[in-house]
Design an enzyme around this catalytic site. Structure first.
Site, mmCIF file in Angstrom:
data_model
loop_
_atom_site.group_PDB
_atom_site.id
_atom_site.type_symbol
_atom_site.label_atom_id
_atom_site.label_comp_id
_atom_site.label_asym_id
_atom_site.label_seq_id
_atom_site.Cartn_x
_atom_site.Cartn_y
_atom_site.Cartn_z
ATOM 1 N N TYR A 83 10.580 -4.888 -7.359
ATOM 2 C CA TYR A 83 9.341 -4.772 -8.110
ATOM 3 C C TYR A 83 8.425 -3.638 -7.656
ATOM 4 C CZ TYR A 83 5.012 -6.233 -10.347
ATOM 5 O OH TYR A 83 3.878 -6.268 -11.098
ATOM 6 N N CYS B 126 12.048 -5.895 2.949
ATOM 7 C CA CYS B 126 11.387 -6.682 1.902
ATOM 8 C C CYS B 126 12.078 -6.426 0.566
ATOM 9 C CB CYS B 126 9.910 -6.311 1.799
ATOM 10 S SG CYS B 126 9.105 -7.118 0.394
ATOM 11 N N ASN C 176 0.610 0.323 6.212
ATOM 12 C CA ASN C 176 1.191 -0.454 5.130
ATOM 13 C C ASN C 176 1.853 -1.671 5.749
ATOM 14 O OD1 ASN C 176 2.338 -1.392 2.776
ATOM 15 N ND2 ASN C 176 3.993 0.108 2.758
ATOM 16 N N GLY C 177 1.330 -2.854 5.417
ATOM 17 C CA GLY C 177 1.903 -4.074 5.991
ATOM 18 C C GLY C 177 0.828 -5.077 6.345
ATOM 19 N N GLY D 24 -0.873 0.868 -4.964
ATOM 20 C CA GLY D 24 -2.229 0.412 -4.662
ATOM 21 C C GLY D 24 -3.262 1.204 -5.423
ATOM 22 N N CYS E 103 0.874 -1.163 0.000
ATOM 23 C CA CYS E 103 0.000 0.000 0.000
ATOM 24 C C CYS E 103 0.911 1.212 0.000
ATOM 25 C CB CYS E 103 -0.859 0.052 1.269
ATOM 26 S SG CYS E 103 -2.035 -1.311 1.422
#
Lengths: 342, 342, 342, 342
Positions: free
Chosen positions: A243, A237, A103-104, A28, A2
């Protein structure tokens, strides 16, 4: 994945958050939301399904006055795709109005939720973010910071948060630091956002990225650093770099473009394509990698596919080979022969 | 600049035209329209302001049955930006229902219009395309082809047309051939579109591009070539190759990508940049030219700017330095040092 | 049956026409439209499907500036129920912008239309009112009044018109006077409307009703009477008094309520109900008649049915006995026994 | 004042509740909502601002399958006019999905709410009905009936409720019986609604009105009476009979029309108008009273004012004497002289 963005201490904060979310739209596209607080402490919020520019026409933005605002653009991971799950969540609890942009993913959300429901808490959404709000509201601590800490102690998983209690903005990165959060300076105030490209779009110089376990509050125009959350092993991450993030962002201290370029070069070393004619990317995610591969392999870089800029929620009759059609309307091969004779 | 697309002799023609317009969206974002004819000859049409995907949600497309359809996506050149100017224009005249999709500008539209108005014609739009419709309706010829010829004899300028009279589709390119029109074969029927990228998105092999002054009709599933319009000197619009068309299209017999690549190489020859660090494009219009420049100059190709994919009708408060902001939210520099050390 | 209203020489004319149409809503609920002219002669128009209050939210009304306006609310008699048939029709002809609001039906519209189409006129609607516009546009007379007379000479049937050419408003009643038109004085200017109830709702004193064959223009704030149209036998439509008009209106010189009361008394004389328990109306059309019947018959007046005020475009599942349900949700019997003393 | 309606044990329950709310529209025009439960226990809900027919177009109704449904139409008394306050409230608590439709006002809502918030409950609306939901969710009892009783013991004031827990519908009238609730039989199942006119519109015979303190549940198609709530002195709201309810309803065992007729007769006795010309009502609230006054006084009944059926959310420019205009567009005097003979 997000996108979150918050602004404190700058007039028309909601408009700035809107532009910030705009730059984070790739994180998002399902829903967007902004909560703004005006100088008198009144709360103004709006959420909707769709792209930021659809959810926030000028007429809506004008109804979100204030110099403090947080916003969110949602990519559905947990919870279904409905308005109830759009963020920021906005509630009134005993500490006043609280807005949360998350976010998560919380890995123990299910158990925490079941426990809260057993104790009489009522959930409106299927999003795991609502668990955090209930935990804060049920804390018996008196100070907002302690209430937040009570809640964070109980959750596991990834949480990069922008949270307002009254007119104070809290910016929080979980101890493992799964997701990025950057802090910028903006016209005498501050902006925090998932990626530096949002800061750039506002012309806000980067102050710093928040480190794993770091949190702070922005209150009365000043930043107050808060004691680091208990340390855990860092778990950045890698998909943020590969990406998710935009190549013009700096994430986890690295230029995303530079990392992707290096990945392309590494790929050329590990998997060279000796008899190849050329290298081309599937635009736009692998543009930088193709460049890196070309550099190292010595193969020529080409444009092999053109991407339609207007692809969105396109209707395709399922009877007409929908999957093929979806690819065809998004990408089309360029006819130039690979060696490019003219 | 506008985009036009027509399909004849294929079920669900409106859906196919919709996908074709989708691929031509770069040629005009102001408005979109489709007129469809079902086997009984009934006419179904819809036009609206905005992008093709906004104008044609599934619920609207389903109300456009038929195996013949023409569509248009408009970029405002003459006439104001209002629904009345959206195309295809659809009227009833003594020859039956007539729909017209026009790409181009008539240079003598003002005089023709004044003359028609003096004779009692009533105009609903400020678009110069409506002149053509009145000229056809006022022709005293009996055959549709002769009525069309009567009209074309009187107009000057650029007109690439897809026109239906009853269930017959006419595809027409003016004698100077300013704008492109490609014909493709599609599931036993035909498709015509401004650019070959629309044919590609439908999986329709190219039959041929129409030459300056060429026109034909598609009737009962067959193509009938019509006598060439009076010859004039060809005036292909070079901006189709330089800027308007998609690089994956073939226009005027040339691969757009290849032409742009050659332009970049020529630029490198005429204006080399001997001390330059690298070459990068302003995405995406000059991607191919940058590649060509890099090839010839030997300079390294880089990605210098990232383009936000979601830029559209964004609201920006004029008080906040709107022009700067508009550029900033569209493009952001990549931070990788030009020589790309990692 | 339709409702028409026009205002000349009063600021915010469109808002006043809107209120006038509101009072005339019972004459047509299919579509509404207003065309306004500002002092510089610029034309502003809006039409839409539905009730006046749906078609004209404040945001739309504010885009219709000017001191001259005409409006229309449509009840479909000829032509299908589509936006293209909503009025006022607005066109540009050689005399400038022309807007037409028409109440009535032309009996020779078909032949006139066929003739016009043969001569190259293009029709956008299936409404017979468009014929009038084409006849005016094709007149070779130089003065607007003569162009209008040329057109009126050719049409047969019912036409009560409010028509603007430039900033001049024409109010016209056909020689047989099928439909009513009332003229009122309003804040130094004038208002014309289908019924006096619209004048009342604007607080505009009645100047006079226009007589069969009467026409006039309102120009520069003054009324100019024009020579009476050729006399024909008067054909006032009796349904205006029996059913169409509101009981608080004066139509054709008569109070509608008084006429309906007299009809009820006459019914009691011609068809008495000697053993009847009471009289009640089907609200609200026959309220006045029931009162008249009770007066003459000596039977007691009761309320037998209650009408739901909110009945509109209600969805009823066809499988659930739709017709019965439609009546039941509109009317419900009152349970009080007819002699009703408790 | 609000309207509530529930259906249990009948296919397409949401459509029937919709028709019931339609008949109850006079009780509240601010917002509407329906929650439906299908045989598998899945919950489907929709709420919106506006009239029932606006909130529930067919496309929305079709997404509310099931044989159990409750609905609400809101007239704002406490809480502001926003969607968050529309009912039925729908939550998930430890007993499953719970939907609540409430007609009435709780007099101790403020204190209960403050207490709940202190304990960590989060409120989304400013409506006092949400207090009830939290009290049920926080009850430590195991059976739904006991949870409801725990909650009802703590609230003071008026509450007529339709409440679903899982697929069970509870119908509850507070011990003082401020607001009406009628139970009807419908196609093998049951319907409960604020007024009998809603039962009539569904063709559902009246079973009985619920008495003060009465509650029951409808489960598996059967009614289960529950032990009467603790008795208090009855406090039927007289405005239900005087003003709120429709005259065709039976409320508190009385025909509303008959009560109003009797009030008119009593008024004629207490305040006769000896020199009066006639009696007329302000439609439609006082229609029955005027009839009663005329009966007893011997004065003639007339129609003095006509009410515009289309009055709704009309825009009136505040600068144009908005209050006068609002009355004028709603009511217009009939011109018939009171003695009315022609």
């Amino acid at each position: 994945m997000c996108g979150i963005c918050g602004v404190a201490g700058v007039a028309n904060a909601a408009e700035l958050v809107y532009l910030g979310l705009y730059a984070l739209q790739h994180r998002g596209q399902e829903s967007g939301g902004i909560v703004a607080l005006d100088p008198s402490g009144r709360v103004h919020g709006h959420r909707g399904m769709g792209l930021v520019q659809e959810v926030f026409p000028p007429s809506v933005l004008q109804q979100l006055p204030g110099d403090v605002a947080v916003g969110h653009t949602r990519y559905s991971t947990t919870g279904s795709s409905v308005l109830a799950n759009a963020q920021p969540g906005l509630v009134n609890y005993h500490g006043g109005p609280l807005a949360l942009a998350h976010n998560g993913n919380l890995t123990n959300a299910r158990e925490l939720r079941d426990d809260l429901v057993r104790k009489g808490s009522i959930f409106r959404s299927s999003s795991d973010s609502e668990v955090l709000v209930h935990l804060i509201a049920r804390s018996e601590a008196r100070e907002p910071e302690d209430q937040i800490l009570d809640a964070l102690e109980r959750v596991e998983g990834a949480y990069t948060l922008l949270l307002t209690i009254g007119r104070t903005v809290y910016a929080i990165v979980d101890p493992r630091g799964f997701r990025p959060l950057a802090l910028g300076a903006l016209r005498g105030g501050y902006v925090a956002a998932s990626e530096t490209c949002a800061l750039d779009s506002l012309g806000a110089p980067l102050v710093r990225e928040l480190q794993p376990g770091e949190w702070l509050k922005i209150e009365d125009g000043r930043i107050v650093d808060l004691p680091r959350l208990p340390r855990k092993e860092s778990r950045r991450c890698v998909f943020e770099l590969i990406y998710f993030s935009r190549p013009d962002s700096v994430v986890f201290g690295e230029s995303v473009d530079r990392v992707r370029r290096a990945l392309g070069r590494e790929l050329a070393r590990e998997h060279p394509a000796p008899g190849g004619d050329c290298v081309f990317s599937v635009p736009d995610s692998s543009n930088a990698m193709a460049l890196g591969f070309a550099e190292t392999s010595g193969l020529k870089l080409e444009h092999g596919l053109i991407r339609n800029h207007y692809v969105g929620r396109t209707f395709i009759n399922p009877g007409q080979g929908a999957r093929d059609a979806k690819v065809r309307i998004k990408f089309n091969p360029v006819l130039t022969p690979p060696r490019g004779r003219s």
